[in-house]
Write a protein that holds these residues in place. Structure first.
Motif, short mmCIF file in Angstrom:
data_model
loop_
_atom_site.label_atom_id
_atom_site.label_comp_id
_atom_site.label_asym_id
_atom_site.label_seq_id
_atom_site.Cartn_x
_atom_site.Cartn_y
_atom_site.Cartn_z
N TYR A 39 0.84 -1.20 0.00
CA TYR A 39 0.00 0.00 0.00
C TYR A 39 0.87 1.25 0.00
O TYR A 39 0.64 2.18 -0.77
CB TYR A 39 -0.94 0.01 1.22
N ALA A 69 -10.29 -4.05 -2.46
CA ALA A 69 -10.51 -4.28 -1.02
C ALA A 69 -9.19 -4.29 -0.27
O ALA A 69 -9.10 -3.80 0.85
CB ALA A 69 -11.25 -5.60 -0.80
N ARG A 111 -6.62 -2.51 -0.94
CA ARG A 111 -6.20 -1.12 -0.78
C ARG A 111 -6.90 -0.49 0.42
O ARG A 111 -6.29 0.27 1.19
CB ARG A 111 -6.49 -0.32 -2.04
N THR A 112 -8.19 -0.79 0.59
CA THR A 112 -8.94 -0.27 1.73
C THR A 112 -8.34 -0.78 3.04
O THR A 112 -8.17 -0.01 3.99
CB THR A 112 -10.42 -0.66 1.63
N GLU A 159 -4.97 0.94 3.53
CA GLU A 159 -5.16 2.33 4.00
C GLU A 159 -5.48 2.35 5.49
O GLU A 159 -4.93 3.15 6.25
CB GLU A 159 -6.28 2.99 3.20
N SER A 200 -16.08 3.35 9.33
CA SER A 200 -16.92 3.45 8.13
C SER A 200 -17.53 2.10 7.79
O SER A 200 -17.06 1.04 8.21
CB SER A 200 -16.11 3.96 6.95
N ARG A 241 -17.45 0.64 4.93
CA ARG A 241 -16.55 -0.19 4.11
C ARG A 241 -15.54 -0.93 4.98
O ARG A 241 -15.16 -2.05 4.68
CB ARG A 241 -15.89 0.62 3.01
N LEU A 242 -15.10 -0.32 6.11
CA LEU A 242 -14.22 -1.04 7.03
C LEU A 242 -14.99 -2.11 7.79
O LEU A 242 -14.47 -3.19 8.05
CB LEU A 242 -13.53 -0.09 8.00
#
Length: 113
Positions: free
Chosen positions: A8, A18, A20-21, A24, A44, A46-47
């Protein structure tokens, strides 16, 4: 997970991926000591979809069982009581995560007056 974090930071993970998320989130965790959160304090969606705190935190941090085992090991190796060990100061903290040319370390300061 160190490999994912390194990829990353090198920019090898494509946007929208995913991994990359997760990378991050791990980067923020490594630099700040906490996962990124919304203004209300929650992580969030998405997490959460990637496993939330229960899955992401152990990727870089010790679990409770690992921390307990490490504590028992320190007690055995040093002969100190756990209450003494828990009071030991951290030698230093790297808020920059060890990245970049300028390296930052925070350490204890003893001012003699």
């Amino acid at each position: 997970m160190a490999d994912l974090l390194a990829r990353y930071r090198r920019g090898e993970l494509p946007p929208g991926n995913a991994e990359r998320t997760v990378g991050e989130a791990l980067d923020v965790l490594d630099r700040a000591g906490a996962l990124p959160r919304l203004a209300c304090g929650q992580i969030s969606d998405r997490l959460s979809a990637l496993g939330g705190v229960k899955k992401l935190m152990p990727m870089l941090c010790l679990s409770r069982l690992e921390a307990a085992a490490f504590s028992v090991l320190l007690v055995d190796l040093t002969g100190e009581n756990f209450g003494t060990i828990i009071e030991w100061p951290a030698v230093h903290f790297r808020p920059d995560g060890g990245q970049g040319r300028t390296q930052v370390a925070l350490g204890p300061v003893r001012r003699i007056r």
